[in-house]
Design an enzyme around this catalytic site. Structure first.
Site, mmCIF file in Angstrom:
data_model
loop_
_atom_site.group_PDB
_atom_site.id
_atom_site.type_symbol
_atom_site.label_atom_id
_atom_site.label_comp_id
_atom_site.label_asym_id
_atom_site.label_seq_id
_atom_site.Cartn_x
_atom_site.Cartn_y
_atom_site.Cartn_z
ATOM 1 N N GLU A 41 0.859 -1.196 0.000
ATOM 2 C CA GLU A 41 0.000 0.000 0.000
ATOM 3 C C GLU A 41 0.893 1.244 0.000
ATOM 4 O O GLU A 41 1.172 1.846 1.038
ATOM 5 C CB GLU A 41 -0.930 -0.002 1.213
ATOM 6 C CG GLU A 41 -2.013 1.063 1.113
ATOM 7 C CD GLU A 41 -3.062 0.938 2.197
ATOM 8 O OE1 GLU A 41 -3.913 1.849 2.265
ATOM 9 O OE2 GLU A 41 -3.049 -0.041 2.948
ATOM 10 N N LYS A 171 -2.981 -14.085 18.918
ATOM 11 C CA LYS A 171 -3.408 -13.856 17.530
ATOM 12 C C LYS A 171 -4.913 -13.996 17.340
ATOM 13 O O LYS A 171 -5.387 -14.471 16.315
ATOM 14 C CB LYS A 171 -2.654 -14.804 16.592
ATOM 15 C CG LYS A 171 -1.150 -14.608 16.649
ATOM 16 C CD LYS A 171 -0.384 -15.729 16.006
ATOM 17 C CE LYS A 171 1.103 -15.547 16.238
ATOM 18 N NZ LYS A 171 1.893 -16.705 15.816
ATOM 19 N N ASP A 247 6.528 -11.552 13.875
ATOM 20 C CA ASP A 247 5.435 -12.460 13.528
ATOM 21 C C ASP A 247 4.234 -11.596 13.153
ATOM 22 O O ASP A 247 3.560 -11.037 14.018
ATOM 23 C CB ASP A 247 5.112 -13.359 14.718
ATOM 24 C CG ASP A 247 4.102 -14.447 14.376
ATOM 25 O OD1 ASP A 247 3.349 -14.277 13.392
ATOM 26 O OD2 ASP A 247 4.053 -15.457 15.097
ATOM 27 N N HIS A 344 -4.685 8.156 -3.043
ATOM 28 C CA HIS A 344 -4.475 6.776 -3.447
ATOM 29 C C HIS A 344 -4.315 6.658 -4.959
ATOM 30 O O HIS A 344 -3.416 5.968 -5.453
ATOM 31 C CB HIS A 344 -5.649 5.904 -2.974
ATOM 32 C CG HIS A 344 -5.454 5.329 -1.611
ATOM 33 N ND1 HIS A 344 -5.012 4.051 -1.401
ATOM 34 C CD2 HIS A 344 -5.619 5.872 -0.383
ATOM 35 C CE1 HIS A 344 -4.925 3.815 -0.099
ATOM 36 N NE2 HIS A 344 -5.293 4.912 0.543
#
Length: 362
Positions: A41, A171, A247, A344
């Site tokens: 991005e 997570k 991670d 963008h």
């Protein structure tokens, strides 16, 4: 016939840039810091850089490390809830004995607290550790693996069910991590003069505060968000995590961050981002790649002359500041109709054209 599976190691290429410069004050004091981020991005780089620029002009981002701990919860079973409660009471009075067992698994792991939940005859025991410069997943699990035989030997009424009980919580989105802590708890804040809001962010303090209330707070309530009130913290954390060998799945709990904004009596903008679940480390799996080592060096997080844990603390503070800058910049953009999409289109189109030109040159 023997079944064999061959794995060929390959590397995914993700665009990476260092953005800034950052100025940090408080628990980390540094000027002109450039922060690497790996992301597809591309508008994220200039957005974070804009947040860093306005914060630097305003005196810097104050970073505060509130707490740190890594957790592993184990699941045990008793004949009934009464025995479960009795065993837990005795276990919690035996912290020194538990730490003696933990010390046999690692010279860095230190048991600092335990919490529990009893459901029927099931015991959900949450173990909380200091883990030095490691993020601590494996260290905490290894310590728990060493504790379980000791617990079963000393409490024969209990049986093993699982090394992981989902009360960690690893997570997954939960409330427990924000309440009890998992990883580094970092607060980033800055007071930005109204003139700099206009000059760099193209907005006003009042407009940004109004949007924060209606989007971050009310919008998160409407959506059913859990301990979260932010615009896109996951974006910055993922870019930072990939660039520093973390991670990346830990952005799940890491992005449960809360923004706070208000107009000061002088008419300036106070803005903060609180991240209670930042899981980062400077040693361990993923940290041996050349680009990761270079980035950790760039960030000043490979200092051999500091106490164990200090490098990881510094890394967490920089990660939080990176998220802060992206939050500030995006919220400012969203106060102006059309600005987000225009940026963008412009930046992603430019990146695509550069890639096409590079391919043609080859």
């Amino acid at each position: 016939m023997k079944n064999e599976t061959n794995f060929t190691q390959a590397f995914a290429q993700i665009p990476m840039q260092a953005v800034g410069p950052f100025k940090l004050i408080g628990d980390v004091e540094v000027d002109d810091l450039m922060v690497p981020m790996a992301t597809y991005e591309t508008p994220l780089w200039p957005s974070v850089a804009r947040g860093a620029r306005v914060a630097a002009h305003s005196g810097g981002i104050r970073v505060t490390l509130v707490d740190e701990r890594m957790t592993r919860s184990i699941l045990l079973q008793a004949p009934n809830a009464g025995i479960a409660a009795k065993c837990i009471a005795q276990l919690q009075a035996s912290q020194d004995d538990l730490q003696t067992v933990v010390a046999q698994s690692s010279r860095f792991a230190k048991l600092i607290d335990t919490h529990f939940q009893i459901v029927g005859n099931l015991i959900y025991l949450r173990l909380e550790f200091k883990t030095g410069d490691a993020s601590g997943h494996n260290m905490a699990t290894n310590a728990a693996d060493n504790l379980i035989p000791w617990i079963l030997q000393n409490y024969p009424d209990l049986d093993y069910v699982s090394i992981s009980a989902n009360y960690c919580t690893d997570k997954k989105v939960s409330a427990v991590n924000g309440i009890l802590g998992r990883g580094k708890y970092v607060v980033c804040e800055c007071t930005i003069p109204a003139k700099f809001c206009k000059r760099f962010l193209k907005t006003t303090p009042q407009a940004l505060v109004d949007l924060h209330i209606k989007k971050d707070l009310i919008g998160s309530i409407v959506s059913g968000g859990l301990r979260t009130a932010n615009a896109h913290v996951a974006n910055m954390l993922l870019g930072f995590y990939l660039a520093t060998g973390q991670d990346a799945a830990n952005i799940v709990e890491g992005s449960q961050a809360i923004n706070h904004a208000e107009v000061t009596p002088d008419g300036d903008l106070y803005f903060s981002t609180t991240l209670p679940n930042l899981i980062v480390g400077t040693i361990g799996n993923g940290k041996g790649l050349d680009f990761v080592l270079e980035n950790l060096e760039l960030l000043g997080c490979r200092n051999p002359n500091v106490e164990p844990g200090v490098n990881a603390q510094r890394l967490a503070c920089i990660a939080g500041a990176t998220a802060f800058c992206g939050e500030l910049s995006l919220l400012a953009a969203q106060t102006n109709p059309g600005e987000l999409m225009q940026a963008h289109i412009k930046l992603e189109r430019a990146a695509s054209e550069q890639m096409q030109q590079a391919e043609q040159a080859e």
